[in-house]
Design an enzyme around this catalytic site. Structure first.
Site, PDB file in Angstrom:
ATOM      1  N   CYS A   2     -32.355   2.844  53.078  1.00  0.00           N
ATOM      2  CA  CYS A   2     -31.932   4.033  52.359  1.00  0.00           C
ATOM      3  C   CYS A   2     -32.321   3.899  50.897  1.00  0.00           C
ATOM      4  O   CYS A   2     -32.143   2.852  50.288  1.00  0.00           O
ATOM      5  CB  CYS A   2     -30.438   4.300  52.448  1.00  0.00           C
ATOM      6  SG  CYS A   2     -29.855   4.584  54.104  1.00  0.00           S
ATOM      7  N   ARG A  29     -38.009   2.517  52.053  1.00  0.00           N
ATOM      8  CA  ARG A  29     -36.672   1.998  52.349  1.00  0.00           C
ATOM      9  C   ARG A  29     -36.055   2.663  53.582  1.00  0.00           C
ATOM     10  O   ARG A  29     -34.967   2.265  54.022  1.00  0.00           O
ATOM     11  CB  ARG A  29     -35.746   2.214  51.152  1.00  0.00           C
ATOM     12  CG  ARG A  29     -36.253   1.584  49.877  1.00  0.00           C
ATOM     13  CD  ARG A  29     -35.332   1.902  48.740  1.00  0.00           C
ATOM     14  NE  ARG A  29     -34.152   1.097  48.816  1.00  0.00           N
ATOM     15  CZ  ARG A  29     -33.990  -0.067  48.212  1.00  0.00           C
ATOM     16  NH1 ARG A  29     -34.949  -0.547  47.463  1.00  0.00           N
ATOM     17  NH2 ARG A  29     -32.890  -0.742  48.338  1.00  0.00           N
ATOM     18  N   TRP A  76     -32.284   5.439  56.294  1.00  0.00           N
ATOM     19  CA  TRP A  76     -32.510   4.565  57.446  1.00  0.00           C
ATOM     20  C   TRP A  76     -31.162   4.551  58.155  1.00  0.00           C
ATOM     21  O   TRP A  76     -30.184   3.988  57.653  1.00  0.00           O
ATOM     22  CB  TRP A  76     -32.912   3.172  56.982  1.00  0.00           C
ATOM     23  CG  TRP A  76     -33.292   2.258  58.115  1.00  0.00           C
ATOM     24  CD1 TRP A  76     -34.524   2.165  58.703  1.00  0.00           C
ATOM     25  CD2 TRP A  76     -32.449   1.319  58.793  1.00  0.00           C
ATOM     26  NE1 TRP A  76     -34.487   1.223  59.716  1.00  0.00           N
ATOM     27  CE2 TRP A  76     -33.223   0.691  59.793  1.00  0.00           C
ATOM     28  CE3 TRP A  76     -31.111   0.953  58.662  1.00  0.00           C
ATOM     29  CZ2 TRP A  76     -32.713  -0.282  60.640  1.00  0.00           C
ATOM     30  CZ3 TRP A  76     -30.594  -0.017  59.512  1.00  0.00           C
ATOM     31  CH2 TRP A  76     -31.408  -0.630  60.491  1.00  0.00           C
ATOM     32  N   ASN A 100     -26.174   4.263  50.067  1.00  0.00           N
ATOM     33  CA  ASN A 100     -26.906   3.196  50.762  1.00  0.00           C
ATOM     34  C   ASN A 100     -25.895   2.085  51.005  1.00  0.00           C
ATOM     35  O   ASN A 100     -25.198   1.684  50.075  1.00  0.00           O
ATOM     36  CB  ASN A 100     -28.061   2.709  49.870  1.00  0.00           C
ATOM     37  CG  ASN A 100     -28.738   1.467  50.421  1.00  0.00           C
ATOM     38  OD1 ASN A 100     -28.686   1.204  51.625  1.00  0.00           O
ATOM     39  ND2 ASN A 100     -29.373   0.706  49.548  1.00  0.00           N
ATOM     40  N   GLY A 101     -25.823   1.599  52.241  1.00  0.00           N
ATOM     41  CA  GLY A 101     -24.860   0.532  52.548  1.00  0.00           C
ATOM     42  C   GLY A 101     -24.070   0.907  53.783  1.00  0.00           C
ATOM     43  O   GLY A 101     -24.431   1.838  54.513  1.00  0.00           O
ATOM     44  N   GLU A 460     -45.513 -15.521  63.571  1.00  0.00           N
ATOM     45  CA  GLU A 460     -45.852 -14.437  62.650  1.00  0.00           C
ATOM     46  C   GLU A 460     -46.846 -13.460  63.309  1.00  0.00           C
ATOM     47  O   GLU A 460     -46.728 -12.245  63.151  1.00  0.00           O
ATOM     48  CB  GLU A 460     -46.418 -15.039  61.355  1.00  0.00           C
ATOM     49  CG  GLU A 460     -46.907 -14.052  60.313  1.00  0.00           C
ATOM     50  CD  GLU A 460     -45.860 -13.079  59.809  1.00  0.00           C
ATOM     51  OE1 GLU A 460     -44.653 -13.257  60.094  1.00  0.00           O
ATOM     52  OE2 GLU A 460     -46.248 -12.095  59.142  1.00  0.00           O
ATOM     53  N   LYS A 464     -46.101  -9.535  63.754  1.00  0.00           N
ATOM     54  CA  LYS A 464     -46.975  -8.459  63.249  1.00  0.00           C
ATOM     55  C   LYS A 464     -47.304  -7.486  64.368  1.00  0.00           C
ATOM     56  O   LYS A 464     -47.237  -6.283  64.190  1.00  0.00           O
ATOM     57  CB  LYS A 464     -48.294  -9.019  62.688  1.00  0.00           C
ATOM     58  CG  LYS A 464     -48.226  -9.694  61.344  1.00  0.00           C
ATOM     59  CD  LYS A 464     -47.990  -8.792  60.164  1.00  0.00           C
ATOM     60  CE  LYS A 464     -46.544  -8.636  59.876  1.00  0.00           C
ATOM     61  NZ  LYS A 464     -45.896  -9.549  58.994  1.00  0.00           N
ATOM     62  N   GLU A 467     -44.167  -5.399  65.517  1.00  0.00           N
ATOM     63  CA  GLU A 467     -43.573  -4.433  64.588  1.00  0.00           C
ATOM     64  C   GLU A 467     -44.446  -3.207  64.355  1.00  0.00           C
ATOM     65  O   GLU A 467     -43.926  -2.130  64.113  1.00  0.00           O
ATOM     66  CB  GLU A 467     -43.113  -5.072  63.275  1.00  0.00           C
ATOM     67  CG  GLU A 467     -44.153  -5.436  62.280  1.00  0.00           C
ATOM     68  CD  GLU A 467     -43.568  -6.064  61.013  1.00  0.00           C
ATOM     69  OE1 GLU A 467     -42.530  -5.633  60.526  1.00  0.00           O
ATOM     70  OE2 GLU A 467     -44.195  -7.005  60.493  1.00  0.00           O
ATOM     71  N   HIS A 483     -42.372 -25.635  79.491  1.00  0.00           N
ATOM     72  CA  HIS A 483     -40.917 -25.751  79.661  1.00  0.00           C
ATOM     73  C   HIS A 483     -40.277 -24.405  80.003  1.00  0.00           C
ATOM     74  O   HIS A 483     -39.064 -24.264  79.925  1.00  0.00           O
ATOM     75  CB  HIS A 483     -40.293 -26.344  78.395  1.00  0.00           C
ATOM     76  CG  HIS A 483     -40.793 -27.725  78.105  1.00  0.00           C
ATOM     77  ND1 HIS A 483     -40.456 -28.802  78.883  1.00  0.00           N
ATOM     78  CD2 HIS A 483     -41.636 -28.188  77.166  1.00  0.00           C
ATOM     79  CE1 HIS A 483     -41.057 -29.889  78.416  1.00  0.00           C
ATOM     80  NE2 HIS A 483     -41.790 -29.539  77.369  1.00  0.00           N
ATOM     81  N   LYS A 582     -38.935  -1.190  54.784  1.00  0.00           N
ATOM     82  CA  LYS A 582     -39.539  -2.313  54.069  1.00  0.00           C
ATOM     83  C   LYS A 582     -38.476  -3.256  53.523  1.00  0.00           C
ATOM     84  O   LYS A 582     -38.657  -4.457  53.480  1.00  0.00           O
ATOM     85  CB  LYS A 582     -40.401  -1.743  52.940  1.00  0.00           C
ATOM     86  CG  LYS A 582     -41.099  -2.775  52.089  1.00  0.00           C
ATOM     87  CD  LYS A 582     -42.298  -3.334  52.812  1.00  0.00           C
ATOM     88  CE  LYS A 582     -42.993  -4.436  52.063  1.00  0.00           C
ATOM     89  NZ  LYS A 582     -43.682  -5.345  52.981  1.00  0.00           N
TER      90      LYS A 582
HETATM   91  O1  M6R Z   1     -38.268  -8.851  51.482  1.00  0.00           O
HETATM   92  P1  M6R Z   1     -38.028 -10.036  52.372  1.00  0.00           P
HETATM   93  O2  M6R Z   1     -39.162 -10.997  52.373  1.00  0.00           O
HETATM   94  O3  M6R Z   1     -36.737 -10.731  52.093  1.00  0.00           O
HETATM   95  O4  M6R Z   1     -37.938  -9.412  53.816  1.00  0.00           O
HETATM   96  C1  M6R Z   1     -37.666 -10.191  54.937  1.00  0.00           C
HETATM   97  C2  M6R Z   1     -38.032  -9.458  56.215  1.00  0.00           C
HETATM   98  O5  M6R Z   1     -37.265  -8.302  56.343  1.00  0.00           O
HETATM   99  C3  M6R Z   1     -39.520  -9.075  56.248  1.00  0.00           C
HETATM  100  O6  M6R Z   1     -40.339 -10.185  56.084  1.00  0.00           O
HETATM  101  C4  M6R Z   1     -39.874  -8.383  57.572  1.00  0.00           C
HETATM  102  O7  M6R Z   1     -39.750  -9.290  58.620  1.00  0.00           O
HETATM  103  C5  M6R Z   1     -41.277  -7.773  57.507  1.00  0.00           C
HETATM  104  N1  M6R Z   1     -41.245  -6.406  57.917  1.00  0.00           N
HETATM  105  C6  M6R Z   1     -42.247  -8.432  58.396  1.00  0.00           C
HETATM  106  O8  M6R Z   1     -43.510  -7.866  58.304  1.00  0.00           O
END
Ligand code: M6R
Length: 587
Positions: A2, A29, A76, A100-101, A460, A464, A467, A483, A582
Site C-alpha cells: 500500500c 507497493r 495491496w 497502510n498496515g 533464487e 524468480k 514470482e 533424499h 515490491k
Molecule cells: O526489500 P527487501 O530486500 O527487504 O525485500 C525482501 C523480499 O521481499 C524480496 O527480495 C522479494 O523476495 C523479491 N520480490 C524477490 O524478487
C-alpha cells in the site's frame, strides 16, 4: 505494501494531477486498487478504481474531480478483496482515510462501533479507523482529539493520511511500524516514500514510530507518541527518481538486469571495506527475506570459508518467533533492498532487544527505515529498482558480501573486479536462453539444482521463475535430490542444473545422470571447460569462466533472463506480477 500520498497545495492550486503522479511512483507497493479524495467546498469527494492506476485516471478524466488538498492510495489487499468498494480512501460522512498496515484489533473495534449503531460498508480493517473517528466527532471531540483516541485504541501497524471535512486546508497523518514521511517544497506532502513526493518536494522529514503530523497551508506540526510537540530532523531529498524510467526497454526488469554490470562496478567503488569492521566479532548473524535471504545464504559459505567466523542466516519473517541466543561478539547483518521490509525491520529490533550491540545493514534505498536504524550501513549502488523481481539489487548485495568475505584475499578482490565484464558478456549474448524459455513455458513445474554456494542461487532461480511466470518451481541442493525430491522428476519437469567446472563438478554430473535416468529434460549452466564433459543429452548454456568463489554473483544472471523470457511468453506482467508488491510493509 500500500502506498500513501497526501498533498496540500499552494495558492488554491489543484492537486489531483500531482496525486496521480505520486501514486504512479507508489504503484510498486501494491496495485490491487487505487483512489484519491479531495476536500472541496466543505465536503470530501473521492474517486476509486479496481486494478491499475490507468483505470482511476480514466474515471478522473470523466469526473472532473479537483481540490487543493487531497490524499491518494494504492492498495495491496490484506483485509477484504480487491474491489472498488474496499479501495481507499475509505469514507464516512466527515472523514476520508488512507491506510497502510494492519489494524490487528479490528474485529473488537468493529463490534463496538456496530453496537453504537455505525454501519460498515466495506470488508476492510481500515473502515474501523474511519468510523471510529466519525463516532468520536459525533460525540463532540475535535478532529485532533478524535485522532488521538483512535491511535490510543488501535493495535497493529499503520501509516494514516486523513482528511476531515471540518479542516479543509489540512491532512492529518500518523505512523507506527509502517513508513511515512513529510515532504517540503513546492507543495507540502505526506508520503510512504521519498519517490512519491519527488518533483514536489526537496526536503524530507521521516516520522518516527508513534509520530503524528498535521500538514496544512500554514505549515507542519509534529507530535510524538505521547502527543507532545516535537521537532524532527529535516533531510535533503535526493531526487534520483528521474533515472527510473524504462528508457529503451519494454520492462523495468529487463532494464534492471542490463544495469547489473554498472551496479556491481559502482558498488565496488563506493564500498571500500574497513579492515576493522569485524574486529572482535565471534559470530555473524544474517537476517533477511526473499531474494535478500538468498544473498545471505551465499554469504554464509563465503564468511565461514574466508573469515573463519561461524555464520547463521535466518529468515527474518521467522526469526523473531524463536528465542534466539545472542552471545557476546555477535554482529548482525541485515540485508535488504528496500530497507523497509517489516519482517526484516522487526527481526532487526528483536535482535537488538535480545542483546546484540552491533548491527550492520546492507541496503539499496538510502535513508530507509532499516538504514536509519542500523549502527552502520553499506549501500548497494544499484539505483532505484522498480521491477518487483529483484535482480540488480541482488547481485549488488552479493558484491558487498563478497567484499566483506574476501577483504584479506587480494586475489579474490581482483577477480571481483572482473565480474561486471563477465556479466556484460552474458547480457549481450543470451539468445540461447530465449530458445530454452520456449520449452520451459509449457512446464507445470521446474526444478533448480545447485551445490555449495550455488545452492542458494538454485533457490533464487526458482523464486524468480515462480514470482513472474507463475510456474511452480523449486530449488534443491543437488545432493538432496535422492533424499526425496527426485520423486518429482519425469519428462514433464525440466531440471535446471548449475554446474560450473569447479571442485563439485563431478558430483553435480552424477546428479545430472540420476535425473537423466528418470527421463528428465535437463538444462545445464556450465562453462567452456565443463561443457565438453557433460552428458550429450543435456541442453547446455555456456557461461564465461569465472573464479569458482565468484560464480554465485554471475550465475543468477542467466536465471533472471530465463525467468523473464518465460514470463513474457506466458503473457505475464513481468514488472507487476500478480499478488506481489515490491516493498513488503505488512507482516
Ligand atoms: O526489500 P527487501 O530486500 O527487504 O525485500 C525482501 C523480499 O521481499 C524480496 O527480495 C522479494 O523476495 C523479491 N520480490 C524477490 O524478487
Amino acid at each position: 505494501m500500500c502506498g500513501i500520498i497526501g498533498i496540500v497545495g499552494r495558492d488554491e492550486e489543484d492537486v489531483v494531477v500531482d496525486l496521480i503522479n505520486g501514486l504512479e511512483r507508489l504503484e510498486y507497493r501494491g496495485y490491487d486498487s487505487c483512489g484519491v479524495a479531495v476536500v472541496t467546498g466543505g465536503s470530501i469527494l473521492r474517486a476509486r478504481a479496481v486494478g491499475r492506476l490507468q483505470n482511476l485516471k480514466a474515471k478522473l478524466d470523466d469526473s472532473g474531480l479537483s481540490g487543493c488538498v487531497g490524499i491518494g492510495h494504492t492498495r495491496w489487499a490484506t483485509h477484504g478483496k480487491a474491489t472498488e468498494n474496499n479501495a481507499h480512501p475509505i469514507m464516512t460522512r466527515d472523514v476520508a482515510v488512507v491506510h497502510n498496515g494492519i489494524i490487528e484489533n479490528h474485529k473488537e473495534l468493529r463490534f463496538d462501533l456496530q453496537n453504537d449503531g455505525y454501519i460498515f460498508e466495506t470488508d476492510t480493517d481500515t473502515e474501523v479507523a474511519a468510523l471510529f473517528l466519525q463516532r468520536e466527532m459525533d460525540r463532540g471531540a475535535s478532529h485532533r482529539d478524535a485522532f488521538r483516541r483512535l491511535l490510543k485504541n488501535i493495535d497493529g501497524s499503520y501509516a494514516f493520511g486523513v482528511l476531515f471535512n471540518a479542516l479543509p486546508n489540512a491532512i492529518v497523518a500518523a505512523r507506527h511500524r509502517s513508513p511515512l514521511a513529510v515532504g517540503l517544497g513546492r507543495m507540502t506532502c505526506v508520503g510512504s516514500d521519498a519517490a512519491s513526493m519527488s518533483g514536489m518536494c526537496d526536503k524530507i522529514i521521516y516520522l518516527e514510530d508513534g509520530d503524528q503530523a498535521e500538514i496544512s497551508t500554514n505549515g507542519v506540526s509534529f507530535f510524538d507518541k505521547n502527543f507532545q510537540h516535537v521537532e524532527r530532523k529535516v533531510h535533503k531529498m535526493s531526487d534520483n527518481w528521474a533515472d527510473s524510467d524504462k528508457g529503451k526497454y519494454p520492462h523495468y526488469m529487463l532494464k534492471e538486469m542490463m544495469e547489473q554490470p554498472n551496479a556491481i562496478r559502482k558498488t565496488i567503488l563506493h564500498n571500500q571495506m574497513d579492515h576493522h569492521i569485524l574486529d572482535g566479532v565471534s559470530r555473524i548473524l544474517i537476517l533477511a527475506c526473499g531474494t535478500s535471504y538468498h544473498a545471505g545464504m551465499v554469504a554464509r559459505y563465503w564468511f565461514e570459508k574466508f573469515l573463519k567466523i561461524p555464520t547463521n542466516v535466518e529468515m527474518a519473517s521467522e526469526y523473531r518467533y524463536r528465542s534466539p541466543i545472542i552471545e557476546d561478539g555477535v554482529m548482525a547483518i541485515i540485508v535488504t533492498q528496500s530497507g523497509e521490509t517489516i519482517d526484516t525491520l522487526e527481526a532487526m529490533e528483536h535482535v537488538r532487544r535480545n542483546g546484540c550491540s552491533r548491527v550492520a545493514a546492507i541496503a539499496n534505498v538510502k535513508n530507509s527505515a532499516i538504514s536509519r536504524s542500523a549502527d552502520f550501513v553499506f549501500y548497494t549502488e544499484a539505483g532505484i529498482e522498480v521491477g518487483v523481481a529483484s535482480t540488480k539489487a541482488f547481485t549488488a548485495q552479493l558484491t558487498i558480501l563478497a567484499e566483506m568475505a574476501f577483504h584479506q584475499h587480494e586475489f579474490l578482490l581482483r577477480e571481483l573486479q572482473n565480474i561486471p565484464t563477465l556479466c556484460e558478456e552474458i547480457l549481450l549474448s543470451h539468445d540461447r536462453l530465449k530458445e530454452i524459455a520456449e520449452n520451459i513455458q509449457k512446464a507445470n513445474s521446474v526444478v533448480f539444482l545447485g551445490r555449495g554456494a550455488l545452492y542458494p542461487i538454485a533457490l533464487e532461480g526458482a523464486l524468480k521463475l515462480k514470482e513472474i511466470s507463475y510456474i511452480h518451481a523449486e530449488g534443491f541442493a543437488s545432493g538432496e535430490m535422492k533424499h526425496g525430491p527426485i520423486a518429482l522428476v519425469d519428462d514433464s519437469v525440466p531440471v535446471v542444473c548449475l554446474c560450473p567446472h569447479d571442485e563439485l563438478f563431478d558430483k553435480n554430473v552424477s546428479n545430472i545422470q540420476e535425473a537423466l535416468a528418470r527421463g528428465s529434460n535437463i538444462i545445464v549452466l556450465s562453462d567452456s571447460s565443463g561443457s565438453p564433459l557433460l552428458p550429450a543429452e543435456v541442453t547446455k548454456i555456456i557461461l564465461p569462466r569465472v573464479q569458482s568463489e565468484l560464480a554465485p554473483i554471475l550465475y543468477p544472471v542467466p536465471l533472471q533472463l530465463l525467468a523473464y523470457y518465460v514470463a513474457l511468453l506466458r503473457g505475464a506482467d513481468v514488472d507487476k506480477p500478480r499478488n506481489l508488491a515490491k516493498s513488503v510493509t505488512v507482516e
